[in-house]
Every structure is written in structure tokens, then in C-alpha cells.
Motif scaffolding. Structure first.
Motif, PDB file in Angstrom:
ATOM      1  N   GLY A 124      23.035 -39.675 -31.536  1.00 45.87           N
ATOM      2  CA  GLY A 124      22.044 -40.725 -31.789  1.00 45.87           C
ATOM      3  C   GLY A 124      22.690 -42.099 -31.864  1.00 45.87           C
ATOM      4  N   GLN A 125      23.858 -42.158 -32.503  1.00 46.74           N
ATOM      5  CA  GLN A 125      24.585 -43.419 -32.642  1.00 46.74           C
ATOM      6  C   GLN A 125      24.995 -43.964 -31.271  1.00 46.74           C
ATOM      7  N   VAL A 126      25.557 -43.088 -30.445  1.00 46.32           N
ATOM      8  CA  VAL A 126      26.017 -43.513 -29.120  1.00 46.32           C
ATOM      9  C   VAL A 126      24.808 -43.908 -28.266  1.00 46.32           C
ATOM     10  N   HIS A 127      23.750 -43.115 -28.369  1.00 41.90           N
ATOM     11  CA  HIS A 127      22.556 -43.416 -27.581  1.00 41.90           C
ATOM     12  C   HIS A 127      21.964 -44.766 -27.969  1.00 41.90           C
ATOM     13  N   ARG A 128      21.930 -45.048 -29.267  1.00 42.00           N
ATOM     14  CA  ARG A 128      21.397 -46.340 -29.717  1.00 42.00           C
ATOM     15  C   ARG A 128      22.222 -47.495 -29.154  1.00 42.00           C
ATOM     16  N   LEU A 129      23.522 -47.300 -29.078  1.00 43.24           N
ATOM     17  CA  LEU A 129      24.378 -48.352 -28.535  1.00 43.24           C
ATOM     18  C   LEU A 129      24.099 -48.563 -27.042  1.00 43.24           C
ATOM     19  N   ILE A 130      23.909 -47.458 -26.319  1.00 44.67           N
ATOM     20  CA  ILE A 130      23.590 -47.555 -24.882  1.00 44.67           C
ATOM     21  C   ILE A 130      22.323 -48.393 -24.702  1.00 44.67           C
ATOM     22  N   VAL A 131      21.290 -48.050 -25.458  1.00 45.50           N
ATOM     23  CA  VAL A 131      20.009 -48.763 -25.352  1.00 45.50           C
ATOM     24  C   VAL A 131      20.176 -50.216 -25.789  1.00 45.50           C
ATOM     25  N   GLY A 132      20.937 -50.424 -26.857  1.00 41.26           N
ATOM     26  CA  GLY A 132      21.188 -51.778 -27.364  1.00 41.26           C
ATOM     27  C   GLY A 132      21.890 -52.647 -26.325  1.00 41.26           C
ATOM     28  N   LEU A 133      22.683 -52.018 -25.479  1.00 38.28           N
ATOM     29  CA  LEU A 133      23.400 -52.777 -24.445  1.00 38.28           C
ATOM     30  C   LEU A 133      22.560 -52.915 -23.177  1.00 38.28           C
ATOM     31  N   GLY A 134      21.317 -52.451 -23.255  1.00 37.27           N
ATOM     32  CA  GLY A 134      20.419 -52.603 -22.112  1.00 37.27           C
ATOM     33  C   GLY A 134      20.500 -51.462 -21.112  1.00 37.27           C
ATOM     34  N   GLY A 135      21.146 -50.368 -21.483  1.00 39.70           N
ATOM     35  CA  GLY A 135      21.300 -49.246 -20.558  1.00 39.70           C
ATOM     36  C   GLY A 135      20.368 -48.092 -20.871  1.00 39.70           C
ATOM     37  N   VAL A 136      20.507 -47.028 -20.095  1.00 41.17           N
ATOM     38  CA  VAL A 136      19.797 -45.771 -20.384  1.00 41.17           C
ATOM     39  C   VAL A 136      20.809 -44.637 -20.265  1.00 41.17           C
ATOM     40  N   LEU A 137      20.564 -43.575 -20.990  1.00 45.22           N
ATOM     41  CA  LEU A 137      21.441 -42.408 -20.921  1.00 45.22           C
ATOM     42  C   LEU A 137      21.416 -41.864 -19.489  1.00 45.22           C
ATOM     43  N   GLY A 138      22.594 -41.704 -18.903  1.00 48.87           N
ATOM     44  CA  GLY A 138      22.672 -41.195 -17.535  1.00 48.87           C
ATOM     45  C   GLY A 138      22.500 -39.685 -17.505  1.00 48.87           C
ATOM     46  N   PRO A 139      22.388 -39.099 -16.307  1.00 48.37           N
ATOM     47  CA  PRO A 139      22.232 -37.641 -16.219  1.00 48.37           C
ATOM     48  C   PRO A 139      23.515 -36.933 -16.643  1.00 48.37           C
ATOM     49  N   ILE A 140      23.371 -35.725 -17.107  1.00 50.59           N
ATOM     50  CA  ILE A 140      24.541 -34.944 -17.510  1.00 50.59           C
ATOM     51  C   ILE A 140      25.354 -34.598 -16.258  1.00 50.59           C
ATOM     52  N   ARG A 141      26.664 -34.683 -16.368  1.00 54.90           N
ATOM     53  CA  ARG A 141      27.527 -34.385 -15.215  1.00 54.90           C
ATOM     54  C   ARG A 141      28.418 -33.199 -15.548  1.00 54.90           C
ATOM     55  N   THR A 142      28.860 -32.510 -14.498  1.00 56.03           N
ATOM     56  CA  THR A 142      29.767 -31.379 -14.723  1.00 56.03           C
ATOM     57  C   THR A 142      30.974 -31.875 -15.484  1.00 56.03           C
ATOM     58  N   ASN A 143      31.389 -31.132 -16.478  1.00 57.00           N
ATOM     59  CA  ASN A 143      32.565 -31.501 -17.259  1.00 57.00           C
ATOM     60  C   ASN A 143      33.711 -30.552 -16.903  1.00 57.00           C
ATOM     61  N   ARG A 144      34.504 -30.962 -15.920  1.00 61.16           N
ATOM     62  CA  ARG A 144      35.582 -30.100 -15.437  1.00 61.16           C
ATOM     63  C   ARG A 144      36.618 -29.816 -16.517  1.00 61.16           C
TER      64      ARG A 144
END
Ligand SMILES: [Fe+2]
Ligand SMILES: [Fe+2]
Length: 205
Positions: free
Chosen positions: A70-90
Motif C-alpha cells: 500500500g505504501q509503495v502503491h501510494r507513492l506511485i500514484v502520488g508521483l502521477g503513475g499507475v501500478l504496471g502489470p506484473i512481470r515474470t520474476n526470473r
């Protein structure tokens, strides 16, 4: 800060700057890592319901990791962004592939989690320094989240030692740390928490 075990390979500090080339992509990847940690803690409860101590600790951890999300997501939104799609984590996939089945499955699962938390701590520390000048809000986040990663790494080791002999835990941890170092060194550089190191001959990735 709590003392934690050393990694088998230290990320060069130049990684921090390279990872910050796209702060929103980095934060998005980070948010998905926090969500992954929540899901993993819940998975442990589903798999080992009879282990009361594990269930208790994983329940608390799942809540904490979700709060971080939630904290990281709030920062993303605060910076004008949106959460990107989940990517494979090799990175995580390669470590999970190394886990054994049967009686050692729990040991390996706990130690892989410990190693991931430990690497994340290192990466957060590098980011806290690298972001200071141009991205103070990220620097603050990484400074704040670092100590909890140290606590989580220690928690997974403590749980491993409550279920398995100290010597067995130490031997397997040493093995997994070597493996982890080989995995992360070879990953491509980029704006992800567990990306590979930048090329030593150029700045950035
Ligand atoms: Fe977290
Ligand atoms: Fe964590």
C-alpha cells in the motif's frame, strides 16, 4: 539495525543509479515484490497449517507486506503513475527451482525467503543513497523499509532453526547464497529490485 548474514556477492553501488533510471518502473516492480511476499506468506500457512509458530508469524508477515504494498502503491500514484502489470520474476523463479521436495521443502522455502529478504535489504540500502539527490521521496521510502527487510531475513532464519538443526540450516544457507549470487549477477540490468548489475564500463544499464 539488526545484524544479518552477509551475501555471497555484493551489488556494486552504481546499480542504484542505474535502477533509478525509471523510478516508476522500479516502484511498480517493488510493489509487485511486496505483493509476492504477502502471497508467499499466505502460501506457507496453507501448506503447513499444523505448525502454529509458523502460521502465527506468517500471518503477521502477510499483513506487514501488504501494508508495504500500500505504501509503495501510494507513492506511485502520488508521483502521477499507475501500478504496471506484473512481470515474470526470473530471480524468484530461479531460487524457487532450487528448493527440494519432501522433508527439506520447508527448510528450503524458509531459506530462499531469507535470502530474498536479505538481497532486498541490500538493494534498499543502495537505493536510499542513490535516490537522495533527485528522488528524495524514494530515498525516504527505502530508508524506512530497509530495517523491516532485515527483520524478515532474521525471522526466516529463526524459523528454519526452530525446525531443523543449526548445522543443516547453515550449510544449506551457504549453498543457496552462492546460487543466489550466480543468479542475480547474470540477470539483465534495469529498473527492478532484483535486476543484474550495470556494465562496469558504462553508466546506466
Ligand atoms: Fe516488505
Ligand atoms: Fe520483507
Amino acid at each position: 539495525m539488526m545484524r544479518v548474514f552477509p551475501l555471497a556477492w555484493d551489488t556494486p553501488p552504481a546499480w542504484g543509479e542505474a535502477a533509478l533510471q525509471d523510478p516508476l518502473a522500479l516502484l511498480s516492480d517493488h510493489a509487485h515484490c511486496e505483493m509476492g511476499a504477502t502471497v508467499s506468506a499466505q502460501g506457507m500457512i496453507a501448506r503447513y497449517p499444523e505448525r502454529a509458530r509458523l502460521v502465527e508469524r506468517m500471518g503477521a508477515l502477510a499483513i506487514e507486506e501488504l501494508r508495504h504494498f500500500g505504501q509503495v502503491h501510494r507513492l506511485i500514484v502520488g508521483l502521477g503513475g499507475v501500478l504496471g502489470p506484473i512481470r515474470t520474476n526470473r530471480y524468484v523463479e530461479a531460487l524457487l527451482r532450487a528448493t527440494r521436495k519432501g522433508g527439506e521443502a520447508l527448510l528450503d522455502r524458509l531459506l530462499v525467503s531469507a535470502v530474498i529478504e536479505r538481497r532486498s535489504l541490500e538493494r534498499f540500502e543502495l537505493l536510499a543513497v542513490a535516490a537522495r539527490q533527485d528522488h528524495p521521496e524514494l530515498a525516504r521510502l527505502y530508508l524506512e523499509l530497509g530495517p523491516s527487510e532485515a527483520g524478515h531475513a532474521a525471522l526466516f532464519i529463526e524459523l528454519a532453526k526452530s525446525f531443523y538443526a543449526d548445522g543443516e540450516v547453515d550449510r544449506r544457507l551457504a549453498y543457496l547464497l552462492e546460487l543466489e549470487a550466480n543468479v542475480i549477477r547474470e540477470l539483465p540490468c534495469g529498473s527492478r529490485i532484483h535486476s543484474g548489475p550495470p556494465s562496469p564500463v558504462q553508466t546506466g544499464c
